[in-house]
Design an enzyme around this catalytic site. Structure first.
Site, mmCIF file in Angstrom:
data_model
loop_
_atom_site.group_PDB
_atom_site.id
_atom_site.type_symbol
_atom_site.label_atom_id
_atom_site.label_comp_id
_atom_site.label_asym_id
_atom_site.label_seq_id
_atom_site.Cartn_x
_atom_site.Cartn_y
_atom_site.Cartn_z
ATOM 1 N N LEU A 247 0.983 -1.242 -0.109
ATOM 2 C CA LEU A 247 -0.147 -0.234 0.072
ATOM 3 C C LEU A 247 0.980 1.325 -0.071
ATOM 4 O O LEU A 247 0.372 2.337 -0.965
ATOM 5 C CB LEU A 247 -0.962 -0.064 1.296
ATOM 6 C CG LEU A 247 -2.340 -0.616 1.705
ATOM 7 C CD1 LEU A 247 -2.756 -0.984 2.223
ATOM 8 C CD2 LEU A 247 -2.583 -1.584 -0.135
ATOM 9 N N MET A 345 -17.693 26.017 -12.132
ATOM 10 C CA MET A 345 -17.189 27.117 -13.623
ATOM 11 C C MET A 345 -18.115 26.846 -14.543
ATOM 12 O O MET A 345 -18.056 27.539 -15.704
ATOM 13 C CB MET A 345 -15.857 26.803 -13.383
ATOM 14 C CG MET A 345 -15.100 27.597 -12.181
ATOM 15 S SD MET A 345 -13.515 28.292 -12.073
ATOM 16 C CE MET A 345 -13.511 29.846 -14.088
ATOM 17 N N GLU A 371 -7.531 2.044 -0.569
ATOM 18 C CA GLU A 371 -5.728 2.987 -0.126
ATOM 19 C C GLU A 371 -5.846 3.343 1.489
ATOM 20 O O GLU A 371 -4.947 4.011 1.282
ATOM 21 C CB GLU A 371 -5.052 3.367 -1.209
ATOM 22 C CG GLU A 371 -5.346 2.345 -2.456
ATOM 23 C CD GLU A 371 -4.063 1.520 -2.963
ATOM 24 O OE1 GLU A 371 -2.618 1.790 -1.828
ATOM 25 O OE2 GLU A 371 -4.531 0.958 -3.341
ATOM 26 N N ASP A 375 -9.799 9.537 6.681
ATOM 27 C CA ASP A 375 -10.260 9.825 7.978
ATOM 28 C C ASP A 375 -8.560 8.778 8.382
ATOM 29 O O ASP A 375 -8.197 9.042 9.185
ATOM 30 C CB ASP A 375 -11.545 8.589 8.460
ATOM 31 C CG ASP A 375 -12.753 9.820 8.478
ATOM 32 O OD1 ASP A 375 -12.235 11.315 7.356
ATOM 33 O OD2 ASP A 375 -13.465 9.081 7.885
HETATM 34 C C1 LIG Z 1 -13.979 1.283 -6.554
HETATM 35 C C2 LIG Z 1 -12.973 0.068 -5.268
HETATM 36 C C3 LIG Z 1 -11.820 0.122 -5.938
HETATM 37 C C4 LIG Z 1 -11.566 -1.233 -4.426
HETATM 38 N N1 LIG Z 1 -10.293 -1.607 -4.819
HETATM 39 C C5 LIG Z 1 -9.575 -2.634 -3.941
HETATM 40 C C6 LIG Z 1 -8.765 -3.319 -4.089
HETATM 41 O O1 LIG Z 1 -8.373 -3.497 -5.258
HETATM 42 N N2 LIG Z 1 -8.058 -4.475 -2.875
HETATM 43 C C7 LIG Z 1 -8.558 -4.596 -1.932
HETATM 44 O O2 LIG Z 1 -8.061 -5.019 -1.302
HETATM 45 N N3 LIG Z 1 -9.753 -3.511 -1.928
HETATM 46 C C8 LIG Z 1 -9.823 -2.115 -2.488
HETATM 47 N N4 LIG Z 1 -10.783 -1.296 -2.084
HETATM 48 C C9 LIG Z 1 -11.189 -0.957 -1.183
HETATM 49 C C10 LIG Z 1 -11.251 -0.635 -0.061
HETATM 50 O O3 LIG Z 1 -9.743 0.450 0.434
HETATM 51 C C11 LIG Z 1 -11.552 -0.366 1.171
HETATM 52 O O4 LIG Z 1 -13.531 0.172 0.697
HETATM 53 C C12 LIG Z 1 -11.082 0.862 2.673
HETATM 54 O O5 LIG Z 1 -10.638 0.535 2.615
HETATM 55 C C13 LIG Z 1 -12.659 1.632 2.994
HETATM 56 O O6 LIG Z 1 -12.990 0.143 3.817
HETATM 57 P P1 LIG Z 1 -14.723 -0.498 3.475
HETATM 58 O O7 LIG Z 1 -15.044 0.569 2.448
HETATM 59 O O8 LIG Z 1 -15.189 -1.117 4.865
HETATM 60 O O9 LIG Z 1 -15.205 1.232 4.869
HETATM 61 P P2 LIG Z 1 -15.078 1.753 6.283
HETATM 62 O O10 LIG Z 1 -13.591 1.200 7.131
HETATM 63 O O11 LIG Z 1 -16.159 0.434 7.157
HETATM 64 O O12 LIG Z 1 -14.892 2.471 6.415
HETATM 65 C C14 LIG Z 1 -16.437 2.863 6.938
HETATM 66 C C15 LIG Z 1 -16.123 4.561 7.556
HETATM 67 O O13 LIG Z 1 -15.714 4.860 9.133
HETATM 68 C C16 LIG Z 1 -14.391 5.314 9.455
HETATM 69 N N5 LIG Z 1 -14.036 4.896 9.985
HETATM 70 C C17 LIG Z 1 -12.875 3.091 10.002
HETATM 71 N N6 LIG Z 1 -12.389 3.034 10.958
HETATM 72 C C18 LIG Z 1 -12.293 4.580 11.251
HETATM 73 C C19 LIG Z 1 -11.598 4.214 12.603
HETATM 74 N N7 LIG Z 1 -10.885 4.106 13.733
HETATM 75 N N8 LIG Z 1 -11.702 5.797 13.729
HETATM 76 C C20 LIG Z 1 -12.201 7.012 12.997
HETATM 77 N N9 LIG Z 1 -12.906 6.559 11.278
HETATM 78 C C21 LIG Z 1 -13.077 5.456 10.624
HETATM 79 C C22 LIG Z 1 -14.212 5.070 7.671
HETATM 80 O O14 LIG Z 1 -12.798 6.997 7.307
HETATM 81 C C23 LIG Z 1 -14.630 5.594 6.816
HETATM 82 O O15 LIG Z 1 -15.428 6.190 6.542
HETATM 83 C C24 LIG Z 1 -11.743 -0.736 -3.320
HETATM 84 C C25 LIG Z 1 -13.076 0.019 -3.043
HETATM 85 C C26 LIG Z 1 -13.229 0.692 -3.909
HETATM 86 C C27 LIG Z 1 -14.144 1.537 -3.686
#
Ligand SMILES: Cc1cc2nc3c(=O)[nH]c(=O)nc-3n(C[C@H](O)[C@H](O)[C@H](O)COP(=O)(O)OP(=O)(O)OC[C@H]3O[C@@H](n4cnc5c(N)ncnc54)[C@H](O)[C@@H]3O)c2cc1C
Length: 392
Positions: A247, A345, A371, A375
């Site tokens: 990462l 714009m 990635e 937050d």
């Molecule tokens: C289009 C796309 C492509 C992707 N490609 C890949 C890939 O190729 N491989 C892969 O492994 N992953 C991939 N991801 C996954 C991506 O890395 C995750 O979506 C990301 O890490 C966030 O995890 P989550 O969606 O489960 O959100 P969550 O972890 O559930 O977070 C939800 C919210 O809670 C907040 N939050 C969580 N923990 C805390 C904390 N301790 N303190 C404060 N706030 C917190 C977060 O900031 C966020 O706002 C991809 C995601 C997308 C949308």
């Protein structure tokens, strides 16, 4: 979509900090994006499809493994060249850059750094040429920001490993030939396994209905009693630090890539502001529009300097995870704000596919989430400067 008239802003003559090789690599990528990506990207984003026909071109401009040694098929370039290639590709589209980032930093990098010589020889040249495409499985349905909690696991069956679990939100999953998958051993330690398409019990359903990164293919990786040969385990690093090391490399590329998206939005808005007449004047003559443009170019320039300095530190091996995290967070946030202002714009035209801005704007919503969310990156900087861990 309008013809691509992009002219890159360089308000602080940052080109003077670049070597001849950097400029050559950057300009080749820039020309390629103009020729091969700009004319088709809107159509592919609208139909939510990755344009597979550009895979060969991405390989040719060195986008698959820019810094991987030539002996393994990589381009053997330095970190700033890598960054510049990502900048130019994302100037075209964040989804296309995502495909290249995953291939380079999340698939080739771990095989190069954590794999053995047989694995390097077997996979890297094919990944560098685009003959094989790869994906990286870390995120799970119940474990996104906290990958340490993953439940995907493998058991030692003597002559093979048995892999079970599911990964979600995986870029390139629907068409990848190989996946670098992070899973826990019976002892609870995280290891990387190379899973190949065709292994029984391994499926990659596509994720539909995305409003963001529509020209990038996203899916799941599902493992139902998949027999993985023992030689497919990455032997040279394990623990959470292994995927986090990948990462670091990908986030560095994103810090540069986001500048490209912002540059495209700024350049489009600047040109529009000189052409669009309201109240008998070009809108660029109104102070409020000039304020937007002035702030955009200021923020882009600051982001360029951050990325360049990070590139120097990355090249000499001193860039820390926290420094990379700061640049990813700042530059993506900057790009989202530039896209939002640029879209305004253009008035009503800003929401159409005639211009690239709305597509960039929607794409960047994924870039600010994957990635490490915005937050999470704030907390990484917070931990680094206070020594106090907000994750626990
Ligand atoms: C289009 C796309 C492509 C992707 N490609 C890949 C890939 O190729 N491989 C892969 O492994 N992953 C991939 N991801 C996954 C991506 O890395 C995750 O979506 C990301 O890490 C966030 O995890 P989550 O969606 O489960 O959100 P969550 O972890 O559930 O977070 C939800 C919210 O809670 C907040 N939050 C969580 N923990 C805390 C904390 N301790 N303190 C404060 N706030 C917190 C977060 O900031 C966020 O706002 C991809 C995601 C997308 C949308």
């Amino acid at each position: 979509m309008k013809p691509d008239l992009f002219q890159a802003p360089d308000y602080y003559n940052i080109d003077e900090l670049l070597t001849d090789e950097h400029l050559l690599v950057r300009d080749a990528a820039r020309e390629w994006v103009k020729r091969e990506v700009s004319p088709i990207i809107e159509e592919y984003a609208q139909k939510a499809e990755f344009p597979k026909q550009i895979i060969g071109g991405l390989a040719e401009i060195g986008a698959f493994g820019p810094y991987i040694p030539v002996e393994y098929g990589g381009a053997g370039l330095d970190q700033i060249s890598y960054g510049l290639i990502m900048q130019e590709i994302e100037r075209g589209d964040s989804g296309v850059r995502s495909t290249a980032s995953v291939q380079s930093s999340l698939v080739m990098y771990p095989i190069w750094k954590y794999g053995n010589e047989e694995q390097r020889q077997k996979y890297l040249p094919k990944l560098a040429s685009g003959e094989w495409m790869g994906s990286f499985g870390l995120t799970e349905p119940d474990h996104g920001s906290n990958p340490a909690g993953m439940t995907t696991n493998f058991k030692d069956m003597g002559d093979h490993y048995l892999l079970n679990g599911a990964k979600m939100w995986i870029s390139n999953a629907p068409f990848c030939q190989v996946a670098v998958v992070w899973a826990k051993s019976e002892e609870g330690r995280i290891h990387g396994l190379i899973v190949e398409r065709g292994m029984e019990g391994f499926t990659t359903p596509e994720t539909h209905n995305k409003w963001s990164l529509r020209a990038s293919s996203t899916g799941e990786l599902i493992f139902d009693n998949v027999k993985v040969p023992k030689e497919n385990l990455l032997p040279n690093k394990s623990g959470l630090g292994a995927p986090l090391g990948c990462l670091d490399s990908a986030r560095y590329g994103i810090a540069w890539g986001a500048i490209g998206a912002a540059m495209d939005c700024y350049d489009t808005a600047l040109r529009y502001s000189k052409e669009r007449m309201q109240f008998g004047k070009p809108i660029g003559q109104f102070q409020l529009q000039q304020k937007k443009l002035a702030e955009m170019i200021t923020e882009i320039t600051k982001a360029q300097l951050l990325a360049w300095r990070l590139g120097v530190m990355k090249e000499n091996g001193t860039a820390t995870t926290a420094q990379i995290s700061m640049a990813k967070r700042n530059n993506v946030d900057m790009a989202i704000n530039v896209a939002r202002e640029a879209r305004q714009m253009l008035g009503g035209m800003g929401i159409t596919g005639e211009y690239s801005i709305m597509r960039h704007s929607m794409n960047l919503e994924s870039v600010i989430t994957y990635e490490g969310t915005h937050d999470i990156h704030l907390l990484i900087t917070g931990l680094d400067i206070t020594g106090l861990n907000a994750f626990k």
